[in-house]
Motif scaffolding. Structure first.
Motif, short mmCIF file in Angstrom:
data_model
loop_
_atom_site.label_atom_id
_atom_site.label_comp_id
_atom_site.label_asym_id
_atom_site.label_seq_id
_atom_site.Cartn_x
_atom_site.Cartn_y
_atom_site.Cartn_z
N LEU A 33 -9.28 11.35 12.28
CA LEU A 33 -10.26 11.06 13.52
C LEU A 33 -11.96 11.37 12.88
CD1 LEU A 33 -8.35 12.98 16.10
CD2 LEU A 33 -8.38 10.59 15.88
N ASN A 34 -12.01 11.69 11.88
CA ASN A 34 -13.24 11.81 11.27
C ASN A 34 -13.47 10.55 9.99
OD1 ASN A 34 -15.07 13.97 12.48
ND2 ASN A 34 -13.02 14.97 12.36
N ASP A 35 -12.51 9.75 10.03
CA ASP A 35 -12.42 8.76 9.00
C ASP A 35 -12.29 9.33 7.39
OD1 ASP A 35 -12.78 6.91 10.70
OD2 ASP A 35 -14.46 5.90 9.64
N ASN A 36 -11.51 10.49 7.65
CA ASN A 36 -11.36 11.11 6.23
C ASN A 36 -9.86 10.80 5.81
OD1 ASN A 36 -13.20 14.01 7.28
ND2 ASN A 36 -14.02 12.27 5.75
N PHE A 37 -9.46 9.75 5.71
CA PHE A 37 -7.89 9.30 5.82
C PHE A 37 -7.42 9.80 4.68
CE2 PHE A 37 -10.33 5.68 7.78
CZ PHE A 37 -9.60 5.76 9.22
N SER A 38 -8.01 9.95 3.46
CA SER A 38 -7.51 10.18 2.19
C SER A 38 -7.17 11.64 2.20
CB SER A 38 -8.41 9.66 1.15
OG SER A 38 -9.70 10.42 1.08
N MET A 39 -7.57 12.58 3.21
CA MET A 39 -7.11 13.83 3.18
C MET A 39 -6.23 14.14 4.13
SD MET A 39 -9.76 15.47 1.08
CE MET A 39 -9.57 13.95 0.14
N MET A 74 0.83 -1.47 -0.10
CA MET A 74 0.02 -0.02 0.00
C MET A 74 0.96 1.33 0.03
SD MET A 74 -2.71 -1.50 -0.07
CE MET A 74 -4.13 -0.32 0.28
N HIS A 75 0.88 2.10 -0.98
CA HIS A 75 1.71 2.97 -1.43
C HIS A 75 1.67 4.49 -0.40
CE1 HIS A 75 -1.64 4.26 -3.49
NE2 HIS A 75 -1.28 5.38 -4.09
N HIS A 76 0.56 4.52 0.62
CA HIS A 76 0.36 5.62 1.39
C HIS A 76 -0.47 5.00 2.64
CE1 HIS A 76 -2.72 7.27 -1.67
NE2 HIS A 76 -2.97 6.06 -1.32
N ILE A 77 -0.14 5.54 3.96
CA ILE A 77 -0.98 5.09 5.01
C ILE A 77 -1.23 6.31 5.96
CG2 ILE A 77 -0.70 4.04 7.40
CD1 ILE A 77 -1.23 2.07 5.09
N PRO A 78 -2.20 6.61 6.32
CA PRO A 78 -2.73 7.91 7.13
C PRO A 78 -2.19 7.77 8.48
CG PRO A 78 -4.60 6.44 7.35
CD PRO A 78 -3.53 5.79 6.30
N CYS A 79 -2.07 8.95 9.07
CA CYS A 79 -1.32 9.27 10.36
C CYS A 79 -2.04 8.66 11.47
CB CYS A 79 -0.69 10.61 10.38
SG CYS A 79 -2.29 11.70 10.97
N MET A 80 -3.33 8.61 11.32
CA MET A 80 -4.37 8.09 12.34
C MET A 80 -4.53 9.35 13.52
SD MET A 80 -5.35 5.54 10.35
CE MET A 80 -6.47 4.83 11.61
N ARG A 81 -3.95 10.45 13.34
CA ARG A 81 -4.03 11.28 14.63
C ARG A 81 -4.54 12.71 14.26
NH1 ARG A 81 1.01 9.17 14.24
NH2 ARG A 81 1.84 11.27 13.36
N CYS A 82 -4.58 13.07 12.73
CA CYS A 82 -5.12 14.40 12.62
C CYS A 82 -6.54 14.27 12.46
CB CYS A 82 -4.59 14.65 11.29
SG CYS A 82 -5.18 13.82 10.00
#
Length: 348
Positions: A94-100, A82-90
């Motif tokens: 926290l609002n499940d908008n991982f791609s942002m 998987m070429h990108h992984i979200p930080c899980m903290r911003c």
């Protein structure tokens, strides 16, 4: 190692580049198969990024080297990258908008130069935060590298299906029966919905029926809204998934979507496109417009399950296979597809 290096708009150079050196928390993966995505094609054809870069992100391969601090992974393990992984903290995460998420958008897997995916190379380096946070997915023995390369695009389509809240018994119009549209047809059926597909090519219309569409029509059919009304007891479809960047398809969706329904933009439109839209159409008919971009971290395990356990038939989407050195030819075929062109895979 060999790689396809983006040297400028429509300039790909198959050349020798240094093997990526890995840090103690990184992993080197030998690329076995990489899918050609529409987003790759846009990056190659338009002045969106400064060269040089190595694109490619629908990557499946085998671990070739493991950093000294890496735990739980060993050389030879077959993996999806998987070429990108979200930080899980911003706030976005926290609002499940991982791609942002900024971390998500900042692609770090690389085969050299500015990190840009790196799948169009013989080897790709996976950075530590991706290794640690679920960015390597083990491939079961019964799954081929070809099938595994569909995990990332399946996640992207699955995110759209979930966002539109497609449920059993609903009818969904899928505009465009290319590889993404066909995957939508499969997923809609898997989740208990009924898909209606449109396309311009008779072969793709037939293909949509073969992979599970309830009905499929020529997008130019002037009677399309009436035919869809007939299928849906005069209501129209519950949801339309726009899988092609077509202004006509959007207005067709307005004609075919029921009151209280949804229209989801999945395909990316050219920046110059603007729609003249009377907002009262949305107000009076209570139609929801929404967009779905890229994948969702929360759906990663489900996407892998769907592919690995053959809950949809990704093999049916593959039409062409090219050696990596022929990437330019593959891009040209994707731009001007034959009637039988669907998903194109590349082999470093």
């Amino acid at each position: 190692m060999k790689a396809q290096v983006f040297r400028g708009v429509n300039q790909l150079s198959y050349e020798e580049v240094p093997m990526p050196e890995i840090a103690p928390d990184e992993v080197l993966v030998q690329v076995k198969v990489v899918g050609l995505c529409q987003s790759d094609i846009k990056k190659i054809r338009y002045p969106l990024y400064e060269p040089p870069r190595i694109f490619g992100h629908e990557t499946a391969g085998a671990i070739a080297k493991v950093g000294s601090e890496v735990q739980g992974w060993e050389v030879g393990r077959r993996v999806v990258v998987m070429h990108h992984i979200p930080c899980m903290r911003c706030e976005y995460c926290l609002n499940d908008n991982f791609s942002m998420c900024d971390d998500y958008k900042n692609i770090t897997t690389t085969a050299g130069f500015n990190p840009s995916g790196g799948g169009f190379a013989q080897y790709v380096k996976v950075p530590g935060h991706i290794v640690r946070n679920g960015g390597l997915i083990p491939i079961p023995d019964a799954t081929t590298f070809e099938q595994a390369s569909f995990v990332e695009p399946t996640n992207c389509c699955l995110k759209a299906v979930k966002k539109a809240q497609i449920a059993p018994g609903q009818t969904v119009l899928v505009t465009g029966a290319g590889p993404i549209g066909l995957m939508f047809v499969m997923l809609v059926k898997y989740f208990g919905g009924k898909a209606i597909a449109t396309d311009l090519l008779p072969s793709r219309i037939e293909k949509a029926l073969n992979v599970g569409a309830e009905a499929a029509f020529d997008a130019r059919d002037p009677d399309l809204p009436a035919k869809i009304q007939a299928i849906t007891n005069g209501l129209g479809v519950d949801t339309t998934l726009l899988a092609v960047p077509s202004e006509k398809a959007f207005f067709q969706a307005l004609d075919c979507t029921r009151k209280g329904g949804k229209i989801l933009f999945f395909a990316e439109f050219p920046e110059s496109v603007e729609f003249p839209l009377n907002p009262n159409i949305l107000y009076r008919r209570e139609i929801d417009l929404m967009g779905s971009y890229s994948s969702s971290y929360r759906l990663q395990s489900l996407a892998a399950d769907i592919v690995f356990n053959r809950r949809i038939d990704v093999d049916a989407l593959i039409s062409d296979r090219y050696p990596l050195e022929d990437l330019s030819k593959a891009v040209e075929q994707a731009i001007a597809p034959t009637p039988e062109t669907y998903k194109i895979l590349l082999y470093p």
